[in-house]
Structure formats: structure tokens, C-alpha cells
Enzyme design. Sequence first.
Site, PDB file in Angstrom:
ATOM      1  N   SER A  90       0.732  -1.122  -0.040  1.00 53.56           N
ATOM      2  CA  SER A  90      -0.041  -0.102  -0.082  1.00 53.56           C
ATOM      3  C   SER A  90       0.675   1.058  -0.129  1.00 53.56           C
ATOM      4  O   SER A  90       1.693   1.460   0.666  1.00 53.56           O
ATOM      5  CB  SER A  90      -1.123  -0.206   1.680  1.00 53.56           C
ATOM      6  OG  SER A  90      -1.165   1.106   0.961  1.00 53.56           O
ATOM      7  N   LYS A 104      -1.524  -1.006  -4.090  1.00 51.94           N
ATOM      8  CA  LYS A 104      -2.618  -0.018  -3.856  1.00 51.94           C
ATOM      9  C   LYS A 104      -1.927   1.071  -3.556  1.00 51.94           C
ATOM     10  O   LYS A 104      -0.991   1.499  -3.198  1.00 51.94           O
ATOM     11  CB  LYS A 104      -3.016  -1.154  -2.112  1.00 51.94           C
ATOM     12  CG  LYS A 104      -3.445  -0.050  -1.478  1.00 51.94           C
ATOM     13  CD  LYS A 104      -4.663  -0.760  -0.655  1.00 51.94           C
ATOM     14  CE  LYS A 104      -4.880   0.488   0.655  1.00 51.94           C
ATOM     15  NZ  LYS A 104      -5.135  -0.896   1.708  1.00 51.94           N
ATOM     16  N   LYS A 134      -3.066   4.829  -3.030  1.00 44.70           N
ATOM     17  CA  LYS A 134      -4.606   5.963  -2.104  1.00 44.70           C
ATOM     18  C   LYS A 134      -4.796   7.171  -2.914  1.00 44.70           C
ATOM     19  O   LYS A 134      -4.095   7.389  -3.501  1.00 44.70           O
ATOM     20  CB  LYS A 134      -3.346   6.765  -0.915  1.00 44.70           C
ATOM     21  CG  LYS A 134      -3.494   5.966   0.677  1.00 44.70           C
ATOM     22  CD  LYS A 134      -5.252   5.601   0.762  1.00 44.70           C
ATOM     23  CE  LYS A 134      -4.284   4.460   1.925  1.00 44.70           C
ATOM     24  NZ  LYS A 134      -5.314   4.126   2.815  1.00 44.70           N
ATOM     25  N   ASP A 194      -7.172   3.172  -3.138  1.00 42.72           N
ATOM     26  CA  ASP A 194      -8.412   3.237  -1.877  1.00 42.72           C
ATOM     27  C   ASP A 194      -9.035   4.354  -1.284  1.00 42.72           C
ATOM     28  O   ASP A 194      -7.490   5.382  -1.388  1.00 42.72           O
ATOM     29  CB  ASP A 194      -7.174   2.792  -0.195  1.00 42.72           C
ATOM     30  CG  ASP A 194      -7.614   2.608   1.040  1.00 42.72           C
ATOM     31  OD1 ASP A 194      -9.373   2.779   0.771  1.00 42.72           O
ATOM     32  OD2 ASP A 194      -7.362   2.381   1.823  1.00 42.72           O
ATOM     33  N   GLU A 205     -11.908   1.016  -2.944  1.00 41.14           N
ATOM     34  CA  GLU A 205     -11.669   0.214  -1.055  1.00 41.14           C
ATOM     35  C   GLU A 205     -12.099   2.124  -0.509  1.00 41.14           C
ATOM     36  O   GLU A 205     -11.838   2.479  -0.828  1.00 41.14           O
ATOM     37  CB  GLU A 205     -10.075  -0.129  -0.734  1.00 41.14           C
ATOM     38  CG  GLU A 205      -9.823  -0.093   0.570  1.00 41.14           C
ATOM     39  CD  GLU A 205      -8.799  -0.478   0.618  1.00 41.14           C
ATOM     40  OE1 GLU A 205      -7.946  -0.894   0.506  1.00 41.14           O
ATOM     41  OE2 GLU A 205      -8.601  -0.849   2.387  1.00 41.14           O
ATOM     42  N   ASP A 262     -14.242  -1.442   3.370  1.00 38.00           N
ATOM     43  CA  ASP A 262     -13.030  -1.630   5.182  1.00 38.00           C
ATOM     44  C   ASP A 262     -13.480  -0.735   5.766  1.00 38.00           C
ATOM     45  O   ASP A 262     -14.207  -1.542   6.952  1.00 38.00           O
ATOM     46  CB  ASP A 262     -11.744  -0.729   4.146  1.00 38.00           C
ATOM     47  CG  ASP A 262     -10.060  -0.615   5.503  1.00 38.00           C
ATOM     48  OD1 ASP A 262     -10.892  -1.274   6.458  1.00 38.00           O
ATOM     49  OD2 ASP A 262      -9.461   0.165   5.265  1.00 38.00           O
ATOM     50  N   LYS A 265      -9.758  -6.275   8.494  1.00 45.62           N
ATOM     51  CA  LYS A 265      -8.297  -5.721  10.246  1.00 45.62           C
ATOM     52  C   LYS A 265      -8.870  -6.198  11.025  1.00 45.62           C
ATOM     53  O   LYS A 265      -9.551  -6.118  11.300  1.00 45.62           O
ATOM     54  CB  LYS A 265      -8.498  -4.661   9.942  1.00 45.62           C
ATOM     55  CG  LYS A 265      -7.594  -3.960   8.787  1.00 45.62           C
ATOM     56  CD  LYS A 265      -7.671  -2.374   8.130  1.00 45.62           C
ATOM     57  CE  LYS A 265      -7.033  -1.658   7.226  1.00 45.62           C
ATOM     58  NZ  LYS A 265      -7.111  -0.578   6.797  1.00 45.62           N
ATOM     59  N   GLY A 288      -3.770  -3.896   6.244  1.00 47.59           N
ATOM     60  CA  GLY A 288      -2.934  -3.357   7.237  1.00 47.59           C
ATOM     61  C   GLY A 288      -2.622  -1.887   8.245  1.00 47.59           C
ATOM     62  O   GLY A 288      -3.662  -1.489   7.487  1.00 47.59           O
TER      63      GLY A 288
HETATM   64  O1  164 Z   1       1.383  -1.269   4.874  1.00 42.35           O
HETATM   65  C1  164 Z   1       0.222  -0.820   6.123  1.00 42.35           C
HETATM   66  O2  164 Z   1      -0.441  -1.149   6.587  1.00 42.35           O
HETATM   67  C2  164 Z   1      -1.708  -0.586   4.857  1.00 42.35           C
HETATM   68  C3  164 Z   1      -1.558   0.635   5.194  1.00 42.35           C
HETATM   69  C4  164 Z   1      -3.213   0.905   4.739  1.00 42.35           C
HETATM   70  O3  164 Z   1      -3.358   1.225   3.532  1.00 42.35           O
HETATM   71  C5  164 Z   1      -3.832   1.947   5.785  1.00 42.35           C
HETATM   72  C6  164 Z   1      -3.233   1.759   6.727  1.00 42.35           C
HETATM   73  C7  164 Z   1      -4.416   2.596   8.008  1.00 42.35           C
HETATM   74  C8  164 Z   1      -5.041   3.559   7.014  1.00 42.35           C
HETATM   75  C9  164 Z   1      -5.198   3.638   6.249  1.00 42.35           C
HETATM   76  O4  164 Z   1      -4.621   5.033   5.995  1.00 42.35           O
HETATM   77  C10 164 Z   1      -4.858   2.460   5.099  1.00 42.35           C
HETATM   78  C11 164 Z   1      -6.097   2.071   4.896  1.00 42.35           C
HETATM   79  O5  164 Z   1      -7.339   2.031   4.704  1.00 42.35           O
HETATM   80  O6  164 Z   1      -6.669   0.423   4.560  1.00 42.35           O
HETATM   81 MG    MG Z   2      -8.168   0.774   3.865  1.00 42.01          MG
END
Ligand code: 164
Ligand code: MG
Length: 368
Positions: free
Chosen positions: A136, A162, A164, A189, A214, A239, A263, A291
Site C-alpha cells: 500500500s 494499492k 491512495k 483506496d 476500496e 474496509d 482487519k 494492514g
Molecule cells: O501497509 C499497511 O499496513 C497498510 C496501510 C494502509 O493502507 C492503511 C493503513 C491505515 C489506515 C489506512 O490509511 C489504510 C487503509 O485504509 O487500508
Molecule cells: Mg483502506
Amino acid sequence: MNLKEITLRHLKMRMKSPFSTSFGTIQDKEFILLEAKDESGNIGWGESVAFYSPWYTEETLKTNWHMLEDFLIPAILNKEIQHPDEVSDIFSSIRKNNMAKSTIEGAIWDLYSQEKGISLAKALGGEKNKIEVGISIGIQNTVDDLLNLIDEYVAEGYKRMKVKIKPGWDIEVLREIRKHFPNVPLMADANSAYRLKDIDHLRKLDEFELMMIEQPLASDDFIDHAKLQKEISTPVCLDESIHSYVDTRMAIEMGSCKIINIKIGRIGGLTESKRIHDLCQKHNIPVWCGGMLEAGIGRTHNIALTSLSNFVLPGDTAGSSRYWERDIIDPEVIVEDGYINVPDVPGIGYEPNTETIKTFTVFEKTFS
Ligand SMILES: O=C(O)CCC(=O)C1=CC=C[C@@H](O)[C@@H]1C(=O)O
Ligand SMILES: [Mg+2]
């Protein structure tokens, strides 16, 4: 099993590079680590995924500490527990606070698997001996920075990218990515950055053949996600909307999504994660493990959970070195050719490094 002593630690770990979303940026990860000792002296570990401030969910490090210290630890100490599935009953008079509950439940699953002499993955019913890993990538300053990172991660073997997105950082960015990487498995996402009125804009995502979008809309809006999913061919993945089995049932029955991100902390633990996994499997809804920028303990729990058979899409559980100069477990989590091996020894299969943990500890308190 009977928990005799629990230590809470507030850790602060600097991330190698800041992580930015549509809500803001994290550079220092502050979180709670929980160490639980049973009557035989065995030790289980749990990690809270609550962030320092409430941008992802309403839970924070401090609300978790409060719930653990004042309610959850008193409820669980000295209780006879045969199986981790009983934890949700013990906590049934305490509403929500899923990340706080999950912190203890994770340590109990760890202890349970040690007691049974099997890996945490096996204890959960996991079947895979290696898991596919995606990555991500946070919002970057420039599109070139993002393209360079994707290039680097593709070369490292990560199985999907992934990115953002948010209004103003979406269609053009994805178009650039597709121009340079026409075939890379790609998803976006939005962390709830859009509303249904943006539907014509979101429809444009369909040209990029994303694996999914997402959490495009508000976290409590199952109805509008269902309306959106009917109008776009890109699969919607939920999510932030999914906190429980019941939420999952609602999303499936309403057609709010085609994919679910599990999660463990957001859902309240491994037992509930398993139930959601099974329900999705029954309805042919693929799941993947999200994550939360976890340190080593949380990461090992994600690996064990991802070994269940309906985790058919690569998750966000990347290797330790993507986040930390030094992780808190030995060995660190290593990704090879886009896979992490699932340990097959009793417990989580990694050793918490108490010296390293000490160096990151800001404050600690023991309860017995
Ligand atoms: O590498 C990782 O642990 C994933 C990071 C990640 O995408 C996220 C972590 C925490 C909050 C969010 O921004 C996001 C998610 O939404 O999935
Ligand atoms: Mg997310």
C-alpha cells in the site's frame, strides 16, 4: 488457561518514510503492545492497531489504554479460558472498542496455539504455507515520485499495488500509472473521500481495470455503496464499514461490495475475523487482510490469518523493512518474490525482542 499478569506498553516507532492518506500523514507510529502471562509462565503478545488520533476509526491509543486498564484487563485476569472463542462472551457487557478487545484476544490466541503445540495459523484453521503480499503506497508529492515507487516495488516482487486516491489525486494519477504499468495488478483506496454525488467521476475508474476500489464512500453508508456498486464495473471493497459479522452480512445482502478487507483490530479479533472469512467464503466474496502499519506482533497475526483459504487476494502485510529500520521481532518479516512464508512452529513463529521493545517504550504498566 488463566491470565495472571498483563503488561501494557506504549511504544513509539519512527517509520522509514511518512505514510499519507486523504486524512493526513503518519511519521511516528505510536501504539500499545500487550504482554500476557498465564499460570504456567507462558507469554502471549497482542498489538493494538489504534492510531494516536481518530482519523481512521474513533478508537485511539488513549481510548484503548483506558478500555484495557479500566475494563478489559479486570474482566479477563484470573478467568479460566478453554478456548479464545470464549473471549467475546467475557467482553460481551462492554460495547464496541474492537481494537482494544482485539489486543487481548490476539495474545490469548497466541497462548492457546503455544499450549496446543501448533502454529497460530494452524490454530485458526489456516491451510497455506505461504501468502501473497501486496503493498500500500501513500499519497506522494508528485506523480513521478509515485511511479518511481511502483517501479521499485514491482521489481521487489510485490503482487499488487494499492494507491491512495482523493478528489484531485485520482483519475489522472491512475491514467499515468496505467500508461507506465499497463498490466500491474492495481487497486485504489479512497478512505471515504467521495460521496454518491461523485458517481459520474467514479465511473471513470472503470477504464483502468482496477482489482477494486476500496472504501469510496462514507464508512456508515451501506446504501450508497450498494447504489454505486450497481453503477460501476470496478468491484467495491469495504474496509472502514466492516466492524463485525453483522456488518458483513448486511454488506453482502445489500450488494454494497464484492470484496471485503478484513482487519483483525477493526473487527474485534481473530475469532470474529474467522467468522467473517467463513461467511464471505460461503457467498463467494473474496477477502484480503488489510494492514494498519503494524509492528512485528500485529504483522505476525496478519500472516497467520491470511493463511486461511478464502484470503485469495494479496494483502497489505508487507515486510518489516518496508516500515522500520528495526522491527520488534526476530527474525523480521521477510518478503521473497512477493511471498511471506507462514511459520509452522508453535505460536506466532517469531520471537519478540525484549531489548528492542524496551528502546521504543515510552511508558509501561503491569496489572496482576
Ligand atoms: O501497509 C499497511 O499496513 C497498510 C496501510 C494502509 O493502507 C492503511 C493503513 C491505515 C489506515 C489506512 O490509511 C489504510 C487503509 O485504509 O487500508
Ligand atoms: Mg483502506
